[in-house]
Write a protein that holds these residues in place. Sequence first.
Motif, PDB file in Angstrom:
ATOM      1  N   PHE A 105       0.843  -1.189   0.000  1.00  0.00           N
ATOM      2  CA  PHE A 105       0.000   0.000   0.000  1.00  0.00           C
ATOM      3  C   PHE A 105       0.880   1.241   0.000  1.00  0.00           C
ATOM      4  O   PHE A 105       2.085   1.172   0.232  1.00  0.00           O
ATOM      5  N   ILE A 106       0.248   2.375  -0.237  1.00  0.00           N
ATOM      6  CA  ILE A 106       0.978   3.639  -0.260  1.00  0.00           C
ATOM      7  C   ILE A 106      -0.003   4.755   0.060  1.00  0.00           C
ATOM      8  O   ILE A 106      -1.214   4.610  -0.140  1.00  0.00           O
ATOM      9  N   SER A 107       0.503   5.864   0.581  1.00  0.00           N
ATOM     10  CA  SER A 107      -0.379   6.989   0.873  1.00  0.00           C
ATOM     11  C   SER A 107      -0.973   7.520  -0.423  1.00  0.00           C
ATOM     12  O   SER A 107      -0.338   7.492  -1.483  1.00  0.00           O
ATOM     13  N   ASP A 108      -2.202   7.991  -0.330  1.00  0.00           N
ATOM     14  CA  ASP A 108      -2.909   8.535  -1.495  1.00  0.00           C
ATOM     15  C   ASP A 108      -2.988   7.517  -2.625  1.00  0.00           C
ATOM     16  O   ASP A 108      -2.851   7.850  -3.799  1.00  0.00           O
ATOM     17  N   LEU A 109      -3.196   6.237  -2.264  1.00  0.00           N
ATOM     18  CA  LEU A 109      -3.352   5.212  -3.290  1.00  0.00           C
ATOM     19  C   LEU A 109      -4.589   5.540  -4.113  1.00  0.00           C
ATOM     20  O   LEU A 109      -5.662   5.783  -3.559  1.00  0.00           O
ATOM     21  N   PRO A 110      -4.478   5.575  -5.437  1.00  0.00           N
ATOM     22  CA  PRO A 110      -5.628   5.940  -6.273  1.00  0.00           C
ATOM     23  C   PRO A 110      -6.836   5.057  -5.979  1.00  0.00           C
ATOM     24  O   PRO A 110      -6.721   3.833  -5.887  1.00  0.00           O
ATOM     25  N   THR A 111      -7.996   5.708  -5.837  1.00  0.00           N
ATOM     26  CA  THR A 111      -9.207   4.946  -5.540  1.00  0.00           C
ATOM     27  C   THR A 111      -9.517   3.949  -6.643  1.00  0.00           C
ATOM     28  O   THR A 111     -10.074   2.877  -6.384  1.00  0.00           O
ATOM     29  N   GLU A 112      -9.155   4.287  -7.875  1.00  0.00           N
ATOM     30  CA  GLU A 112      -9.395   3.360  -8.979  1.00  0.00           C
ATOM     31  C   GLU A 112      -8.629   2.053  -8.772  1.00  0.00           C
ATOM     32  O   GLU A 112      -9.124   0.970  -9.101  1.00  0.00           O
ATOM     33  N   LEU A 113      -7.414   2.159  -8.228  1.00  0.00           N
ATOM     34  CA  LEU A 113      -6.620   0.958  -8.005  1.00  0.00           C
ATOM     35  C   LEU A 113      -7.171   0.139  -6.844  1.00  0.00           C
ATOM     36  O   LEU A 113      -7.190  -1.087  -6.884  1.00  0.00           O
ATOM     37  N   VAL A 114      -7.622   0.818  -5.799  1.00  0.00           N
ATOM     38  CA  VAL A 114      -8.185   0.096  -4.656  1.00  0.00           C
ATOM     39  C   VAL A 114      -9.374  -0.729  -5.114  1.00  0.00           C
ATOM     40  O   VAL A 114      -9.520  -1.908  -4.755  1.00  0.00           O
TER      41      VAL A 114
END
Length: 451
Positions: free
Chosen positions: A288-297
């Motif tokens: 995971f990473i901060s500000d992970l794109p919502t599209e990727l989640v």
Amino acid sequence: MNDDFVEDDDADDPLVQRLQDRRERAHDTKTQDTRAWVLHPDIYKAGGNTRKPALAVEEAVALGRALPGLDVQGSTVVRLPKVHPGTLFGKGKIAELKAHFAQADIELVLIDGPVSPVQQRNLEKEWDVKVLDRTSLILEIFSDRAATREGVLQVEMAALSYQRTRLVRAWTHLERQRGGYGFVGGPGETQLEADRRAIDDHIVRLRRQLDKVAKTRTLHRAARAKVPFPIVALVGYTNAGKSTLFNYLTGADVMAKDMLFATLDPTMRRIALPGGGPEVILSDTVGFISDLPTELVAAFRATLEEVLSADLILHVRDIAHPETETQKTDVEDILTSLKVEASTPRLEVWNKIDLVDEAEHDALMTRADRFEDVQAISAVTGEGMQALVDRIAQMLTGDTRREEVSLPFAAGRQRAWLHEHGLIEDETQGEDGYVLTVRWTQRQRAEFDAL
């Protein structure tokens, strides 16, 4: 990428053809690396920012260097009292950066944050370079790392979902720069940018294919349930050392490098824990990473379903990182967004204990000893690993209990569920139904009661 992800009924799919073309160009040694520069907008927030700008830009540079074909020349933190709607930065700063980019012969600017389509277009016009925001860069990295059909489909789905909101030639940025190596920047994308309907049709097609993948994974889980081994899922911030820990426990050779998103596609192994521990299925997941794109989640939900069904979650932390607490919060926020049940047992693994100085090492070990849900280790040196294995075994087996359950003859579904999960130790048949002796965990009992 692997060549075996193409199914026969997709042989004429333009997506597949583009992937094959890019894979060939990816190995073209004549392609010159794109000279890139990283900008981190340090936007003023009331109450102060949670992350230090120097560490944030360091992570952004690491993201840039994680993508083949980019030569990151340097970085700049730009302090912004306010965001300019049309250009993000003020006129003076834009002119200053333009002169710098021209002098350094920069071709691509990576902006560590969200950039609107209008801002991107205006900045590209002002600087005469291509511009990528944080989401676009992460999508590019994921597209480069996808090694299975499932990973490829998920990245394409995320890219198109993001692209649909922009439609401003955002995805042709790397076609000229590095031969179209990027998944979302290759031939044929112009039509998608111009035609929202075509994007929607493509998303529907991808979602249908991902549904097939999800069904296959469901069948695999059902097969595993018949030979029930508990699932132990590794989660954590990218580059926390999950794959190194996975390799240590399994003897596997999963890619483990000091690089962001070294692991993308999930890896699972059935192992017997060292020292006579129980057999488990160990799952390594994308970082995971901060500000992970919502599209990727959303797109990677299928991959992360193993986390949702895990019997134990190991949250691997880079305890030597200056912002380890912030990273912990980012991971927990993503787990919450994935609707991972809070009741699922979790164990914090403080990895990289070998990278701190002696005084801090002793203090961390003392702190870890005070908490039942924390283990301090080094997956490189092996320090603390036996204690970790013992704790995993205790959490998986130590809380089981034997109970007697009575079921009427009509409760065939519940009885079949108990058999599928291997929980029945003894079974007798009476006049009114079955009397079963079962051994299970509290969570398994809750799942049974919910049937």
